[in-house]
Design an enzyme around this catalytic site. Structure first.
Site, PDB file in Angstrom:
ATOM      1  N   ASN A 135      36.126   2.242  29.724  1.00  0.00           N
ATOM      2  CA  ASN A 135      35.800   0.839  29.987  1.00  0.00           C
ATOM      3  C   ASN A 135      37.089   0.023  29.930  1.00  0.00           C
ATOM      4  O   ASN A 135      38.021   0.374  29.217  1.00  0.00           O
ATOM      5  CB  ASN A 135      34.825   0.315  28.918  1.00  0.00           C
ATOM      6  N   SER A 182      42.576  -3.882  27.334  1.00  0.00           N
ATOM      7  CA  SER A 182      42.576  -2.516  26.801  1.00  0.00           C
ATOM      8  C   SER A 182      41.653  -1.651  27.632  1.00  0.00           C
ATOM      9  O   SER A 182      40.583  -2.097  28.047  1.00  0.00           O
ATOM     10  CB  SER A 182      42.039  -2.507  25.357  1.00  0.00           C
ATOM     11  N   ASP A 184      32.759  -1.545  22.362  1.00  0.00           N
ATOM     12  CA  ASP A 184      34.211  -1.797  22.437  1.00  0.00           C
ATOM     13  C   ASP A 184      34.991  -1.192  21.265  1.00  0.00           C
ATOM     14  O   ASP A 184      36.029  -1.735  20.859  1.00  0.00           O
ATOM     15  CB  ASP A 184      34.492  -3.322  22.514  1.00  0.00           C
TER      16      ASP A 184
HETATM   17  C1  GAR Z   1      37.074  -8.098  33.704  1.00  0.00           C
HETATM   18  O1  GAR Z   1      37.933  -9.068  33.186  1.00  0.00           O
HETATM   19  C2  GAR Z   1      36.731  -7.077  32.653  1.00  0.00           C
HETATM   20  O2  GAR Z   1      37.775  -6.783  31.789  1.00  0.00           O
HETATM   21  C3  GAR Z   1      35.615  -7.763  31.927  1.00  0.00           C
HETATM   22  O3  GAR Z   1      34.854  -8.407  32.920  1.00  0.00           O
HETATM   23  C4  GAR Z   1      35.711  -8.725  34.015  1.00  0.00           C
HETATM   24  C5  GAR Z   1      35.088  -8.134  35.265  1.00  0.00           C
HETATM   25  O4  GAR Z   1      35.777  -8.548  36.410  1.00  0.00           O
HETATM   26  N1  GAR Z   1      34.821  -6.857  31.178  1.00  0.00           N
HETATM   27  C6  GAR Z   1      34.211  -7.143  30.040  1.00  0.00           C
HETATM   28  O5  GAR Z   1      34.233  -8.242  29.537  1.00  0.00           O
HETATM   29  C7  GAR Z   1      33.457  -5.987  29.430  1.00  0.00           C
HETATM   30  N2  GAR Z   1      32.991  -6.349  28.125  1.00  0.00           N
HETATM   31  P1  GAR Z   1      35.645  -7.744  37.752  1.00  0.00           P
HETATM   32  O6  GAR Z   1      34.148  -7.588  38.053  1.00  0.00           O
HETATM   33  O7  GAR Z   1      36.331  -8.602  38.768  1.00  0.00           O
HETATM   34  O8  GAR Z   1      36.324  -6.416  37.555  1.00  0.00           O
END
Ligand code: GAR
Length: 187
Positions: free
Chosen positions: A106, A135, A144
């Site tokens: 993830n 991360s 997480d």
């Molecule tokens: C990203 O910033 C990712 O790191 C975060 O959601 C966003 C998705 O953007 N993930 C989390 O918060 C997981 N807990 P994306 O759909 O454009 O990749």
């Protein structure tokens, strides 16, 4: 089908910018499926346009174990031996995690173990942190909390807002995740 670690299924819930980076920078692995718990996720249409197989089902109001079972069956059917969560915003149940144990990564927008869960950029700003980042970690039952396999850092400046910080971290996510996934798939 015997799962091949170099075959990767990506799980998304929305925009899918990390999924796009993983597809565009795929080296040493191949994306075989993009799956979502939101049929309207914009990333799905992008993947379809590129001839990548997709699967989606609205998870809202569904029994967690039932949804997880159907998703897991579809992932196995794709032959993927590695699963990359990329903005997948639904908690996966313990049976699913055990089924794919050690094969799931993830990306999380914080320097874990700091700021597990949501609103990571706001929390970093509120805390007055001098640096923030993202991360890539192995997915385990605890949210997480799995082994961190890669991190990237960005400086936090006085003029940063949630929006500017998010944008800076996202640039790093798009570089970090494909590299971390390639190493993980080759293990
Ligand atoms: C990203 O910033 C990712 O790191 C975060 O959601 C966003 C998705 O953007 N993930 C989390 O918060 C997981 N807990 P994306 O759909 O454009 O990749």
């Amino acid at each position: 089908m015997t799962p091949d670690p170099r075959k990767v299924a990506i799980l998304i819930s929305g925009r899918g910018s990390n999924m796009r980076a993983l597809v565009e920078k795929a080296e040493g692995y191949e994306v075989t499926l993009v799956a979502s718990n939101r049929p309207s996720a914009p990333g799905l249409a992008w993947a379809e346009e590129r001839g990548i197989e997709t699967w989606s089902e609205d998870s809202r109001g569904q029994d967690r174990a039932d949804f997880d079972k159907r998703l897991g069956d579809r992932l196995e059917e794709s032959g993927a031996g590695t699963i990359a969560l990329a903005g997948f915003m639904r908690i996966l149940g313990p049976d699913f995690i055990r089924r794919f144990e050690g094969r799931m990564l993830n990306i999380h927008p914080s320097l874990l173990p700091k700021y597990k869960g949501l609103d990571t950029h706001a929390r970093a700003l509120e805390a007055g942190d001098a640096e923030h980042g993202c991360s890539v970690h192995v997915v385990t039952e605890e949210l997480d909390a799995g082994e961190v396999v890669a991190q990237a850092r960005v400086p936090v400046t006085d003029s940063d807002t949630i929006g500017t910080l998010e944008a800076k971290v996202l640039i790093e996510e798009h570089k970090l995740y494909p590299q971390a996934l390639a190493r993980f798939a080759a293990r």
